[in-house]
Structure formats: structure tokens, C-alpha cells
Design a protein around this motif. Structure first.
Motif, mmCIF file in Angstrom:
data_model
loop_
_atom_site.group_PDB
_atom_site.id
_atom_site.type_symbol
_atom_site.label_atom_id
_atom_site.label_comp_id
_atom_site.label_asym_id
_atom_site.label_seq_id
_atom_site.Cartn_x
_atom_site.Cartn_y
_atom_site.Cartn_z
ATOM 1 N N ARG A 401 -3.930 19.638 -28.757
ATOM 2 C CA ARG A 401 -3.038 19.918 -29.873
ATOM 3 C C ARG A 401 -3.778 19.942 -31.195
ATOM 4 N N ILE A 402 -5.052 19.567 -31.184
ATOM 5 C CA ILE A 402 -5.784 19.349 -32.430
ATOM 6 C C ILE A 402 -6.772 20.493 -32.657
ATOM 7 N N HIS A 403 -6.990 20.832 -33.907
ATOM 8 C CA HIS A 403 -7.965 21.836 -34.351
ATOM 9 C C HIS A 403 -7.531 23.255 -33.985
ATOM 10 N N ALA A 404 -7.623 23.629 -32.696
ATOM 11 C CA ALA A 404 -7.178 24.958 -32.292
ATOM 12 C C ALA A 404 -6.312 24.782 -31.055
ATOM 13 N N ARG A 405 -5.250 25.559 -30.978
ATOM 14 C CA ARG A 405 -4.261 25.384 -29.911
ATOM 15 C C ARG A 405 -3.926 26.758 -29.356
ATOM 16 N N ILE B 118 2.050 17.522 -35.142
ATOM 17 C CA ILE B 118 1.130 17.233 -34.041
ATOM 18 C C ILE B 118 1.843 16.484 -32.923
ATOM 19 N N PRO B 220 -7.739 12.378 -29.204
ATOM 20 C CA PRO B 220 -8.522 12.804 -30.369
ATOM 21 C C PRO B 220 -8.418 11.792 -31.517
ATOM 22 N N ILE B 402 -13.688 18.234 -37.197
ATOM 23 C CA ILE B 402 -12.722 18.989 -36.421
ATOM 24 C C ILE B 402 -11.320 18.781 -36.997
ATOM 25 N N HIS B 403 -10.494 19.818 -36.919
ATOM 26 C CA HIS B 403 -9.090 19.798 -37.326
ATOM 27 C C HIS B 403 -8.919 19.727 -38.845
ATOM 28 N N ALA B 404 -9.177 18.579 -39.438
ATOM 29 C CA ALA B 404 -9.084 18.470 -40.897
ATOM 30 C C ALA B 404 -10.344 17.767 -41.380
ATOM 31 N N THR B 415 -0.224 20.882 -36.659
ATOM 32 C CA THR B 415 -0.939 21.818 -35.818
ATOM 33 C C THR B 415 -0.140 23.118 -35.876
ATOM 34 N N TYR B 416 -0.253 23.983 -34.889
ATOM 35 C CA TYR B 416 0.575 25.190 -34.905
ATOM 36 C C TYR B 416 1.001 25.538 -33.493
ATOM 37 N N TYR B 418 2.251 29.234 -31.252
ATOM 38 C CA TYR B 418 2.437 30.677 -31.314
ATOM 39 C C TYR B 418 3.840 30.999 -30.832
#
Lengths: 451, 451
Positions: A401-405, B118, B220, B402-404, B415-416, B418
Motif C-alpha cells: 500500500r506504500i509508495h507505489a500501488r 493508507i 513498512p 520511500i513513499h514520503a 496512498t492511492y 486506481y
């Protein structure tokens, strides 16, 4: 060479490459394409050796025949596709230097958040040797240094490809240690301890592989593992869309992580849409593992359908937590949309889940309620893919779920840095008291870094 | 209550809250502010108990007096600032629902990348009890569920604050288990094993704390630890800016992670700018740990400067790897910009590093060459802060990549996912063959999700 030397070399290569222009990294990619083409015969010879050794393993029953097929670089257009992939990645836009935040903090004090490479990647993947070329190209394009570990079944092929890549790098301003390849699990274990040199581990493989790696390292892990995708047929489903989407999601490529594994059927559809969908699946030889109600609802088609008794079976207890990765589909009756969402949030791998409905309210509720990387309305789960999403290239599909998903393209291999440009600005001049300056925080254009 | 129950409750609270409107989360924040105000006396009474118990520890030499001060909720305007902080976070824009990618894949097939929470955060922090309120507010605003662990020294205060938060949540549509507090390290250890429920661990404290947590979990980790920041005075420095920036970076708040710890001086400045900078620092009682050349260059000011012999000393071997967090500054002479960049990339903690120069080319090279979360030109390192950056609130300053990275605001807690909206689209209709559809990949407006 020790794992520590490899890791140190990688970090040094990353730092040494910071001032190399992006155009030089693109040139390196073309150089790699050219060197691979020049070494085609030697690479394919090494590949034949891997295949012969693999055939011995297959004959002895120690390796599945399907795995052997995946090793073969001469199958269909694999070789040409591998080289075309390098050119395509070279031609993609540079993922670095993109400004995602720009703010004027004060007169003459501008803040920019600019994308930049992550650093040193350790990428662990399975048998297919062409992945070395693909990952190396993605790493170089995004400005990341990579240490690659392929499957042991393709060791000869990956080694000679790796040598060709380093030969090509020697003709560029990038260090040859920009891309390194390792061969043993012991090296992986040693590298996983070196968080001072390695910035991200990318395992692509089974859930077990990803889990084991997460257990063994302090380094952040961006896992790419299997998917347990669901399709939910809503009360207000369009029957034709239901058939199209369920069949495509299941049979287009059953071994893929974005294939559907569980079908949730609203109870009102049991006597109507469900038998039609089931028949379409049975025509494609899909094994249906059904709960009691979904099973009973198929009584009417049982005599008219060949192989019915073989292909329609009661769902075993683990049906809805199993990633079949084959022509098998678990089927569950649900009383309402809320129950479908709850089931998906509990049992899905949060990869990609789809609702088939004509009701915009249900679609909206599903998209908000389902906590997955892909939440789809009336579209096949098989669309979950970096190329289909328009990223031009794909590292894999991240299951964290972190950074890129979800599908990860070049952007997912970047982080950012903040650039603050002042004229001697100091913090003690700002504050609440008399004569103190206030922060402006005015948005600035994000088109280019004015340096 | 067992750690597993706490974690399960948290995950259940997250899933149950997916369909709760953002406005209700804002209402929850105002409700929390109101409940805290109503319970002021009881909270301050508990705080006095923590302070008394802490005083016993200080008197026995088991706790630093500075730590005790940080426990005190009645000092200066701490209480009012805590409540004002909740209101400010409530008023910030919703970080969820922002579209960062929108593409038309085909007629009637639209892809959107939308920011979302998240999930379940486990936040571990130090003594200051008001951090509970701050982190709870950030979590609620960003749609994340949180499990909070404060320092044991403030256990009574954090418990009663946590009770007040749950009382407030009971008057909203959010589950009361949206924010939970734990008290023991044993609970933390148990929670770190539960990666099926907890999505992100945020430790705020020492490098050792962050490292220990990374060693103990598959989850993470977004660490917030110390900073070893550098300022480099370039050959083409403006002397006045040099003095302002170095003094502010060092003395504005020496215990902060964004204070400067090492000063790199271009060798050409040794007879000119460096003594001026040194004098300004000595006037502020800064202890200077100098390499041989920087030390010799100060001979001329040695007699005219009070306390010179106390405050100017040879640098010990660990000077440039030490985070002083006090009025101490390590000073190193470097022969050129490249050497400065190399030193920073090797010894900085990659938090925030600054060049002071009038040469745009040097500035550009520094910004590109230095691999840190903050790369600054002519501005104090103390600007590295979420509020100063304009985020309105700050989770902390992330020291990972990583992430932030750097100061983390509400956006860093998202997070995101799609969202793909089709009309029965299937993958097998696309491809290279005759009659196959091609992907369009046309950019769509990113203003709103059309659902």
C-alpha cells in the motif's frame, strides 16, 4: 566478489551518476540494445545450455515443463520483443525532474518538490531471462542503480546478458557497476542486511517469496506477488456485460495475477443472470466451485451442459482464499452490495476488484468501499497492467500500500527531493512577534525548476 | 485487551469508515476539541501526576530534567496551541480524492488514480503528551485509523486524553476504535508482527528506535529520526549570507533535526570569509570542532576572541558523523565543490543540506549532486519543516527514501487507488491483430472523479 563489495559498488555508481545527463542514460539504453544484438548468437547458445540443463530437470520430475518454456528466449518473437522493449523504454519521457509541489514561501524564497531516483534497487525475480534486460532498462531510464537476481534455471543466459549490458555501459559515462547481476540466494541474504547501501528491494514472485524477504530485511520492500481478484455481479447488472467481463477476467490469461479468482453473485440473479454466466464459463471449460445456493441455481442447465458434473462442484472451505491461477473460479452468493464489499475487503488480496452494475450509486459505493489498488466498474480485471494503463513500461504490480500501488511504471521507481532556493533567508526572521515576517505559501508554476 | 484484538478492531474500524463522508471526520475533530476543553481539569490533574512521578525520577538521576519539561502541558501556551492545532487540521483541505492521473484508455473506458487513506497506522513517539492529540487529528483528517504509543513518562496524561478522544468519537459516525492508545513496549512488539492488520509503522524518535523497529517487522516503516545536516560555503559565497545562514542553521533551535551539524568551507575562504563566520558563531557560544586548516586559519582572531581556547578545538575523528543536537559545530575544509558533494553524500543523513553561493552553476550542481531530501541554496536548513513548507500540519520529517521524504504532511498519510470505469470493456478485444482495438491513452482532466 563479496555481497558488501557489490552493494558498495552499487551505491558508489549511484552517487557517481548524479551529474550524468538523462540523455546519456538514454544513449546507454541504445548501446545496450546494440550490444545485445551483436551478441545474439552467444546469448542464444547460453540459453540453449540452460534449456538442456532444464530438460534434464523436467525429465527427472524436478521442474515443471511450463517453467522450461518460459526460459526459452527463441520462442515466438521473444528476442525481438526484448530488444524492442529497450527502445520503447528509451523513448519514454524522463520520470525525473517532474515538479509536484512549488510554493513561494517569501519574496526570493521558492520551494520545489522534484522527482528523482530512489537509489540502489535490489530486484529478485523468476525464471524468464529477458526480465534482466527489462529491469535493467527500467532502472537506467529512471536513474536507479540495480542489482539483479534471476532464477537459477536461467543462470547462464542471465550471466551472458549481464556481461553484454556491462560491455555496453563501458562505452558510456555511466559506471559499468550501474547494473550488476548476482546468482545465489546466499548473496541475496547478505545483501538484505546492507540497508546502508540498498534503498529498495523489489521481489517479483510468490506471496511466500515476498513474505520471506520482508521477514529478512530492514530495507523497504515493494512486493509484486499474486492477486486474488473478485468480480461482483450486482442486482442491477447488465447480463451481457456480466458474461463478457467474467469470461474475459477468467480466461484471457488464467495464470496472471489480474485474473479473477472469485465471483460474487447477488442473490436476485441466481435464477436469471447467473445460469447464463455459468454456461458461458462452462463452454470455456472453467471449473466452478459454488456455494450451495449458486450450485442449486444451476440445476436447470445441468442436463443440457456437457461435463456439468465434472465442472460444477461444491466450493471447498478454502475456495474464497485460494488463488487458482488456472481455469477454476470460486462462486459465492451474497445478499447485498454491502456483503460483497465486506467479503472483498476481508478475502481479496486488494489487487483488483470489479463491480458489474448499471446503478451509478452502487458503482460509487463499491469504488469507495472496496479498499483495493484497482476498483473497477464494468471492466475486466485483466486491464490491471502498466502497459494498458499507459505507463509504457511496467516494473510489476505492487501488492503493498506504500509508495507505489497497483501497476508500477517508471514513476514508481522515483522518489523526490525538496529544492529550496533563497537569497540568504533565515528562519529566525519569521514568526508571530512584532516585525517578524509571515510565510506567503503562494503556489508557483510547476513547469520547470528555475536553476 | 490483547494486541491482536486491538489490531483487528483497528482494521475493522478502517473498513467500517470507508463510506463515512469526509465532513463527518471534520466534525469528529471539532467534537474532540470540545471534549478535550470540557475535560481540561481532569487532563491537567493527570498531567500533574505524571510530572510528580517524573520529578522523583529526575531527583533520582534516572531521567533528564529537560524531558520532564517536555511533559508539562501547562507550560506557556501548550494547552491552547494543542486545541488550536486540532482546529487548524480540521480546516485543511481533504487530502483524499485528489486525482493524480487520468487517462482515456478507449471510448467509454476511463482510468483515474485517486488518493485515499493508507489504512491502519501504528505511531510510536516520545514523551510529549500533546502529540497524541496532534497525531490523532492528522490520522482522522486523512482517513487513517491509528494506534498510538506515547512515552511511558506521560502514560497518565495520554490515557486520559485518549479516553476523551474516544468519548468524542462516540458522538460521531466513526467507530470509537478509530483511535486507540497502547501503553507498553510488549504491546508494540506484538503489534509489529500483525502485518495483516497494520499497514504502516511511524516511529518518531532516535535513529536507534527507528532501526530497532525496522529490525522487528514486515510492516513498512516511515521513520522520523535525527538529522545530520551540512552547510557548504562555496568559493563564490556572499559573506553576509554565509554568516546569516550558518548562525541561524546552528542556533535557532540546536536540538532540532534540521539544525546544521557540519560546516564545509571551501579552502579559498580560509583567510577571508571563514574567520568572519567563526567569529559570529563564537559570539553565540558555539563550540567549533575544526580540522587542521580551519583551525590554523583562526589564529588571527584567537587573541581578540573571549573563550577562544574553550570554544575552538581540533575535530575528533567522529566529528563529521556526530549529530551534536547542541551548540557544537564540526568544521571541515574542502578543496572544491565536488569534494563537498562527495563528503555530504557519504556522511550526511540525507535530511537537509545547503550550499551558500552566488554562482548559479555551482548551485545547480549541488542540487543535482547531493542526494538528500532537502537540497538548499542560500537558505537556512531550519526551513525543513512541514508548517514552513506550507503543509499546514506535520507528521514529522521522514528520513527514508520511500513513499514520503522530508517533511510529511497529510498527503504523506495517503496512498492511492486506481478507479477504472468501463461499459463492459474486455482485454481480449485489444491487441495487435486484425480487427483488434488499440489503447488510446489520452489525458483526461484531473479535476474530479465522475462518479
Amino acid at each position: 566478489m563479496s555481497a558488501e563489495t557489490i552493494a558498495k559498488q552499487a551505491k558508489a555508481a549511484f552517487q557517481a551518476s548524479q551529474l550524468v545527463e538523462a540523455s546519456e542514460r538514454v544513449r546507454a539504453l541504445y548501446e545496450i540494445g546494440r550490444t545485445l544484438a551483436l551478441n545474439r548468437d552467444a546469448i542464444l547458445a547460453a540459453n540453449r545450455e540452460d534449456l538442456s540443463a532444464g530438460q534434464v530437470e523436467v525429465d527427472a520430475g524436478r521442474m515443471p515443463a511450463a517453467l522450461l518454456k518460459r526460459l526459452d528466449l527463441t520462442r515466438t518473437d521473444k528476442w525481438d520483443a526484448m530488444l524492442a522493449g529497450v527502445r520503447q523504454i528509451a523513448e519514454l519521457p524522463d520520470p525525473n525532474g517532474t515538479i509536484s509541489y512549488a510554493s513561494k514561501l517569501d519574496d526570493g524564497l521558492q520551494l520545489y518538490r522534484v522527482s528523482c531516483p530512489i537509489g540502489v534497487l535490489l530486484v529478485i525475480f523468476e525464471a524468464r531471462p529477458e526480465v534482466v534486460v527489462n529491469i535493467a532498462a527500467l532502472a537506467i531510464k529512471s536513474g536507479n542503480v540495480a542489482i539483479l537476481k534471476g532464477g537459477k534455471e536461467s543462470a547462464r543466459t542471465t550471466q551472458i546478458i549481464s556481461d553484454a549490458i556491462q560491455t555496453a555501459l563501458a562505452h558510456t559515462l555511466l559506471p559499468v557497476t550501474y547494473i550488476q547481476t548476482i546468482q545465489t540466494r546466499a548473496e541475496v541474504s547478505s545483501l538484505l542486511a546492507l540497508d546502508q547501501y540498498i534503498d529498495l528491494v523489489i521481489p517479483r514472485g510468490s506471496n511466500e517469496l515476498v513474505r520471506n524477504i520482508k521477514n529478512s530485511t530492514r530495507i523497504p520492500v515493494m512486493g509484486h506477488a499474486d492477486g486474488l481478484c473478485n468480480v461482483y455481479l450486482d442486482e442491477y447488472v447488465d447480463p451481457q456485460k456480466a458474461v463478457r467481463i467474467v469470461v474475459d477476467s477468467k480466461i484471457d490469461y488464467p495464470a496472471a495475477c489480474n485474473a479473477v479468482e472469485s465471483l460474487l453473485v447477488h442473490e436476485s440473479l441466481l435464477p436469471t443472470v447467473w445460469p447464463t454466466v455459468a454456461q458461458a464459463l462452462l463452454e470455456k471449460s472453467v471449473l466452478l466451485l459454488c456455494d450451495d445456493r449458486a450450485l442449486s441455481a444451476l440445476t436447470n442447465i445441468s442436463t443440457s451442459t456437457p461435463n456439468f458434473s465434472t465442472l460444477v462442484q461444491p466450493a471447498p472451505p478454502d475456495a474464497y482464499t485460494t488463488e487458482h491461477l488456472s481455469l477454476t473460479l470460486s462462486v459465492l452468493t451474497v445478499p447485498c452490495l454491502t456483503a460483497a464489499i465486506k467479503h472483498i475487503n476481508s478475502f481479496s488480496s486488494h489487487h483488483t476488484d470489479c463491480i458489474v452494475t448499471e446503478d451509478p450509486k452502487a458503482a460509487q459505493t463499491f469504488v469507495r468501499g472496496v479498499d483495493s489498488a484497482g476498483t473497477y466498474i464494468n471492466a475486466s480485471t485483466r486491464f490491471a497492467d502498466g502497459f494498458r494503463y499507459g505507463f509504457g513500461a511496467e516494473v510489476g504490480i505492487a501488492t503493498g500500500r506504500i509508495h507505489a500501488r497497483g501497476p508500477v511504471g517508471l514513476e514508481g521507481l522515483c522518489t523526490y527531493k525538496y529544492v529550496l532556493k533563497g537569497q540568504g533567508h533565515i528562519v529566525s526572521e519569521f514568526g508571530e512577534g512584532e516585525g517578524k515576517k509571515k510565510y506567503r505559501h503562494e503556489a508557483l508554476p510547476k513547469d520547470a525548476l528555475p536553476l
